[in-house]
Design a protein around this motif. Structure first.
Motif, PDB file in Angstrom:
ATOM      1  N   UNK B   6       0.818  -1.214   0.000  1.00 34.86           N
ATOM      2  CA  UNK B   6       0.000   0.000   0.000  1.00 34.86           C
ATOM      3  C   UNK B   6       0.852   1.264   0.000  1.00 34.86           C
ATOM      4  N   UNK B   7       2.114   1.107   0.373  1.00 32.79           N
ATOM      5  CA  UNK B   7       3.027   2.253   0.294  1.00 32.79           C
ATOM      6  C   UNK B   7       3.590   2.321  -1.128  1.00 32.79           C
ATOM      7  N   UNK B   8       4.007   3.444  -1.544  1.00 28.61           N
ATOM      8  CA  UNK B   8       4.646   3.572  -2.850  1.00 28.61           C
ATOM      9  C   UNK B   8       6.035   2.936  -2.819  1.00 28.61           C
ATOM     10  N   UNK B   9       6.481   2.513  -4.007  1.00 28.18           N
ATOM     11  CA  UNK B   9       7.807   1.893  -4.101  1.00 28.18           C
ATOM     12  C   UNK B   9       8.903   2.830  -3.579  1.00 28.18           C
ATOM     13  N   UNK B  10       8.740   4.107  -3.895  1.00 29.08           N
ATOM     14  CA  UNK B  10       9.748   5.097  -3.486  1.00 29.08           C
ATOM     15  C   UNK B  10       9.812   5.199  -1.958  1.00 29.08           C
ATOM     16  N   UNK B  11       8.644   5.228  -1.316  1.00 29.21           N
ATOM     17  CA  UNK B  11       8.615   5.340   0.149  1.00 29.21           C
ATOM     18  C   UNK B  11       9.232   4.098   0.798  1.00 29.21           C
ATOM     19  N   UNK B  12       8.953   2.936   0.222  1.00 28.00           N
ATOM     20  CA  UNK B  12       9.521   1.690   0.772  1.00 28.00           C
ATOM     21  C   UNK B  12      11.033   1.700   0.606  1.00 28.00           C
ATOM     22  N   UNK B  13      11.490   2.130  -0.570  1.00 29.34           N
ATOM     23  CA  UNK B  13      12.937   2.155  -0.806  1.00 29.34           C
ATOM     24  C   UNK B  13      13.644   3.080   0.174  1.00 29.34           C
ATOM     25  N   UNK B  14      13.044   4.240   0.398  1.00 27.06           N
ATOM     26  CA  UNK B  14      13.663   5.204   1.317  1.00 27.06           C
ATOM     27  C   UNK B  14      13.689   4.672   2.751  1.00 27.06           C
ATOM     28  N   UNK B  15      12.589   4.044   3.169  1.00 27.47           N
ATOM     29  CA  UNK B  15      12.540   3.498   4.536  1.00 27.47           C
ATOM     30  C   UNK B  15      13.536   2.352   4.681  1.00 27.47           C
ATOM     31  N   UNK B  16      13.664   1.578   3.632  1.00 24.44           N
ATOM     32  CA  UNK B  16      14.618   0.456   3.675  1.00 24.44           C
ATOM     33  C   UNK B  16      16.050   0.994   3.780  1.00 24.44           C
ATOM     34  N   UNK B  17      16.341   2.045   3.060  1.00 22.88           N
ATOM     35  CA  UNK B  17      17.678   2.645   3.136  1.00 22.88           C
ATOM     36  C   UNK B  17      17.939   3.250   4.519  1.00 22.88           C
ATOM     37  N   UNK B  18      16.899   3.889   5.076  1.00 23.81           N
ATOM     38  CA  UNK B  18      17.053   4.511   6.410  1.00 23.81           C
ATOM     39  C   UNK B  18      17.122   3.470   7.521  1.00 23.81           C
ATOM     40  N   UNK B  19      16.564   2.292   7.255  1.00 24.53           N
ATOM     41  CA  UNK B  19      16.478   1.278   8.299  1.00 24.53           C
ATOM     42  C   UNK B  19      15.269   1.466   9.195  1.00 24.53           C
ATOM     43  N   UNK B  20      14.206   2.040   8.647  1.00 24.57           N
ATOM     44  CA  UNK B  20      12.996   2.238   9.453  1.00 24.57           C
ATOM     45  C   UNK B  20      11.840   1.361   8.977  1.00 24.57           C
ATOM     46  N   UNK B  21      12.104   0.519   7.975  1.00 26.46           N
ATOM     47  CA  UNK B  21      11.044  -0.379   7.511  1.00 26.46           C
ATOM     48  C   UNK B  21      10.894  -1.524   8.522  1.00 26.46           C
ATOM     49  N   UNK B  22       9.688  -1.705   9.051  1.00 25.49           N
ATOM     50  CA  UNK B  22       9.440  -2.788  10.005  1.00 25.49           C
ATOM     51  C   UNK B  22       8.325  -3.672   9.466  1.00 25.49           C
ATOM     52  N   UNK B  23       8.641  -4.958   9.295  1.00 21.92           N
ATOM     53  CA  UNK B  23       7.629  -5.946   8.901  1.00 21.92           C
ATOM     54  C   UNK B  23       7.012  -6.515  10.170  1.00 21.92           C
ATOM     55  N   UNK B  24       5.686  -6.547  10.202  1.00 22.50           N
ATOM     56  CA  UNK B  24       4.983  -7.091  11.366  1.00 22.50           C
ATOM     57  C   UNK B  24       4.374  -8.428  10.946  1.00 22.50           C
ATOM     58  N   UNK B  25       5.053  -9.480  11.330  1.00 25.54           N
ATOM     59  CA  UNK B  25       4.664 -10.822  10.870  1.00 25.54           C
ATOM     60  C   UNK B  25       4.467 -11.735  12.067  1.00 25.54           C
ATOM     61  N   UNK B  26       3.251 -12.222  12.249  1.00 26.85           N
ATOM     62  CA  UNK B  26       3.001 -13.100  13.388  1.00 26.85           C
ATOM     63  C   UNK B  26       3.383 -12.412  14.682  1.00 26.85           C
ATOM     64  N   UNK B  27       4.117 -13.094  15.555  1.00 26.82           N
ATOM     65  CA  UNK B  27       4.442 -12.496  16.852  1.00 26.82           C
ATOM     66  C   UNK B  27       5.648 -11.562  16.819  1.00 26.82           C
ATOM     67  N   UNK B  28       6.244 -11.371  15.642  1.00 24.46           N
ATOM     68  CA  UNK B  28       7.504 -10.629  15.589  1.00 24.46           C
ATOM     69  C   UNK B  28       7.401  -9.374  14.710  1.00 24.46           C
ATOM     70  N   UNK B  29       8.133  -8.352  15.128  1.00 21.76           N
ATOM     71  CA  UNK B  29       8.350  -7.173  14.288  1.00 21.76           C
ATOM     72  C   UNK B  29       9.824  -7.163  13.919  1.00 21.76           C
ATOM     73  N   UNK B  30      10.107  -7.118  12.625  1.00 22.18           N
ATOM     74  CA  UNK B  30      11.476  -7.224  12.121  1.00 22.18           C
ATOM     75  C   UNK B  30      11.855  -5.932  11.397  1.00 22.18           C
ATOM     76  N   UNK B  31      12.821  -5.219  11.956  1.00 16.00           N
ATOM     77  CA  UNK B  31      13.282  -3.975  11.344  1.00 16.00           C
ATOM     78  C   UNK B  31      14.354  -4.289  10.301  1.00 16.00           C
ATOM     79  N   UNK B  32      14.199  -3.720   9.111  1.00 12.89           N
ATOM     80  CA  UNK B  32      15.106  -4.046   8.009  1.00 12.89           C
ATOM     81  C   UNK B  32      15.824  -2.804   7.501  1.00 12.89           C
TER      82      UNK B  32
END
Lengths: 101, 307
Positions: B6-32
């Motif tokens: 639901x986020x734009x590709x550009x926003x995801x790329x920037x968050x991934x570069x900054x290290x603020x992208x967090x996947x919330x999967x099952x019981x865990x949140x994983x910062x990438x």
């Protein structure tokens, strides 16, 4: 725990507050609170552990009492077998010295 | 919470570069954190339906940086390696293999840093009757069987980990893509459909690697644990006659413990849940020589034990 040269005169016991048992089929899993280890005991080993939880024994007393506890003759369960089983329980810390002779 | 797609590709790329992208999967949140086109494309394709946050300051269970192993390899013969925040010896990979580094890193982070759950190396699928745990050594067929059972009406809980509660035997979902190796990639592509698969990574240290995406309903149910009913130890060998052999509960438990990275660290709570697990499952060795035979064996066992 490696017992010393006087181990035959010492009294030994199992303290059920130090472990937790769970029966699974023909074996019993024992969690040792003191070591954090899990052990799988067969029917004979758990019987010895249960006997030692009832009261204290010297090794000679244990060798004499265990055949009756298992409802077998002394010939079928000689002292060497009992002591070997005891050594295994001692090695993993499931039995402990309870005092002097 | 918004999905990654639901986020734009550009926003995801920037968050991934900054290290603020967090996947919330099952019981865990994983910062990438990563700066890789291949990894970005893989994330958007394989994790697009996952809940994610991009803003800074979100609390995460684990943090993973997929990066070059050193300054030289950022520019010359570029390589990439997973950095889960602690030292772990990993072979640096060519930069296009960033998706493999990501998956390896996510596995490492959970296996070696999770102490809220008992972790066992197993695939898990479930239906409304309960869960099937599939434990195998590398090459035993765990992931292929897991992916095959997804096509038979089971939902994916996890391809890699049986995540068990402490003092209770429920298995918790962690529905990440199913990792497939070599011949299994094409086998699963044939029955799952090419659109459900990632691009195949060829020539990796593990051979050819492909991933089968978790489905939307599996992500929607990622907070719903399942009670285990069956524990399987698959043993694939080409042209083997199909058969199931019952495994004594004690042997099954010892094998399962051997595949746990944290059982011994968790102490009595893990013992309690594992014993409850052992009481609730029937365990079998499965021998088979092809996927169709393995599914038939599991269906027979599930008719008997899945009630």
């Amino acid at each position: 725990m490696a017992a010393g040269p006087n181990r035959k005169t010492w009294r030994w016991r199992a303290n059920p507050r130090h472990y937790r048992c769970h029966v699974l089929g023909d074996v019993t899993f024992v969690y040792n609170h003191l070591s954090g280890d899990t052990h799988m005991l067969n029917l004979v080993s758990i019987a010895l552990l249960n006997l030692m939880a009832e009261r204290t024994f010297t090794l000679d007393e244990l060798a004499a009492a265990f055949p009756a506890h298992m409802d077998v003759s002394a010939d079928e369960c000689p002292p060497g077998v009992v002591w070997r089983l005891f050594d295994e329980l001692d090695e993993v810390g499931l039995v402990e010295r309870s005092g002097g002779a | 919470m918004r999905r990654l797609e639901d986020y734009g590709r550009r926003a995801v790329r920037q968050a991934l570069r900054r290290g603020t992208l967090v996947l919330h999967l099952g019981p865990f949140a994983m910062q990438l954190k990563a700066d890789s086109r291949a990894l970005l494309a893989f994330l958007l394709s394989m994790y697009g339906a996952c809940h994610a946050t991009l803003e800074a300051g979100v609390l995460a269970d684990f943090s993973l940086h997929v990066r070059a192993p050193n300054m030289i390899r950022r520019f010359v013969r570029r390589q990439i390696t997973p950095d889960p925040g602690f030292y772990f010896p990993t072979v640096p990979l060519p930069r296009p293999m960033a998706p493999l580094a990501l998956e390896m890193g996510m596995n490492l982070a959970v296996a070696l840093q999770c102490f809220r759950f008992a972790i066992y190396h197993a695939g898990v699928v479930a239906d409304e009757r309960g869960a099937i745990a599939i434990s195998a050594f590398s090459g035993g067929g765990k992931s292929t069987l897991t992916a095959a059972l997804m096509e038979e009406g089971f939902r994916l809980l996890s391809d890699e980990f049986a995540i068990m509660g402490l003092d209770e035997p429920g298995l918790y979902p962690y529905p990440r893509p199913v990792s497939l190796k070599n011949a299994s990639v094409e086998i699963v592509r044939a029955f799952a459909g090419a659109e459900e698969m990632s691009t195949t990574l060829t020539g990796t240290p593990k051979g050819d690697i492909g991933y089968r995406r978790a489905r939307p309903h599996e992500l929607e149910m990622m907070h719903e644990p399942a009670m285990p009913k069956l524990l399987l130890f698959p043993q694939f060998s080409l042209d083997a006659e199909p058969r199931a052999e019952k495994v004594e509960p004690g042997d099954a438990v010892m094998r399962f413990i051997a595949g746990s990275p944290n059982y011994h660290a968790l102490g009595e709570a893990a013992f309690g849940s594992l014993m409850a697990f052992a009481d609730s499952v029937a365990a079998y060795d499965l021998h088979y020589g092809n996927t169709a035979d393995s599914i038939a064996l599991v269906k027979d066992l599930w008719r008997e034990h899945g009630s």
